[in-house]
Design a protein around this motif. Sequence first.
Motif, PDB file in Angstrom:
ATOM      1  N   HIS A   1       0.828  -1.206   0.000  1.00 54.58           N
ATOM      2  CA  HIS A   1       0.000   0.000   0.000  1.00 54.58           C
ATOM      3  C   HIS A   1       0.867   1.263   0.000  1.00 54.58           C
ATOM      4  O   HIS A   1       0.653   2.196  -0.787  1.00 54.58           O
TER       5      HIS A   1
ATOM      6  N   HIS B   1      -3.440   9.563   1.023  1.00 54.18           N
ATOM      7  CA  HIS B   1      -2.607   8.539   1.669  1.00 54.18           C
ATOM      8  C   HIS B   1      -1.654   9.141   2.694  1.00 54.18           C
ATOM      9  O   HIS B   1      -1.364   8.516   3.711  1.00 54.18           O
TER      10      HIS B   1
ATOM     11  N   TRP C   1     -13.042   6.960  -0.157  1.00 54.26           N
ATOM     12  CA  TRP C   1     -12.586   7.291   1.186  1.00 54.26           C
ATOM     13  C   TRP C   1     -13.762   7.816   2.016  1.00 54.26           C
ATOM     14  O   TRP C   1     -14.591   8.573   1.506  1.00 54.26           O
TER      15      TRP C   1
ATOM     16  N   ASP D   1      -9.496   4.428   4.190  1.00 50.78           N
ATOM     17  CA  ASP D   1      -9.365   4.113   2.762  1.00 50.78           C
ATOM     18  C   ASP D   1     -10.218   2.874   2.489  1.00 50.78           C
ATOM     19  O   ASP D   1      -9.995   1.831   3.098  1.00 50.78           O
TER      20      ASP D   1
ATOM     21  N   HIS E   1      -7.389  -2.292  -2.267  1.00 53.46           N
ATOM     22  CA  HIS E   1      -5.952  -2.513  -2.007  1.00 53.46           C
ATOM     23  C   HIS E   1      -5.594  -2.261  -0.549  1.00 53.46           C
ATOM     24  O   HIS E   1      -4.559  -2.701  -0.084  1.00 53.46           O
TER      25      HIS E   1
END
Length: 194
Positions: free
Chosen positions: A26, A74, A125, A159, A163
């Motif tokens: 990630h 992120h 998100w 998130d 993934h």
Amino acid sequence: MFTLIELPYAPAALEPVISAQTLSFHHGKHLQTYVDNLNKLLSGSEFERLSLEEIVCKAPAGPVFNNAGQILNHNLYFTQFGPYTQAANAPEGPLAEQIRKQWGSFDTFKTEFESKGVGLFGSGWVWLSAQADGSLVITQEPNAGNPLAKGLKPLLTFDVWEHAYYLDCQNRRAAHLAALWQIVNWREVKARYL
Ligand code: MN
């Protein structure tokens, strides 16, 4: 040029909630790719000298917005976590008071936040943000969206792109989101609020 942020904890510090393997993909692969893509896209463009926050507020929908948004999202996501704890993990101070004022209890707030994350169709998100008057709002953003573009101050985000959880939880998004509370570093989130 943007660079990959360093994680403020050891690779296995978030286990068992987020495995070192998930973090390595990630952070080390997905986020690195967004950084590399944005640097290529920005070369010679009108957005070249802007901050991520400025790009997210100014760039039209498209590759520049998507990659800048994903880096900003992120960066906020990874830096809001701290080592796994089995102890009760909850905010304190003005942020905790505001949550109680609006949702009645921290547990009710958590339930609504998780349910907004589970209910987001596809990738995206879920966010806790502050408005100018200090009141809080939970919003869903598809894909690379960030509440900053709507004039909100982002505080906390989960998130829900696959993934983020597929290696650890496969399809069980709800279980992943429910576990994330144990690794939230509320001191960091509180600092964003004040
Ligand atoms: Mn992600």
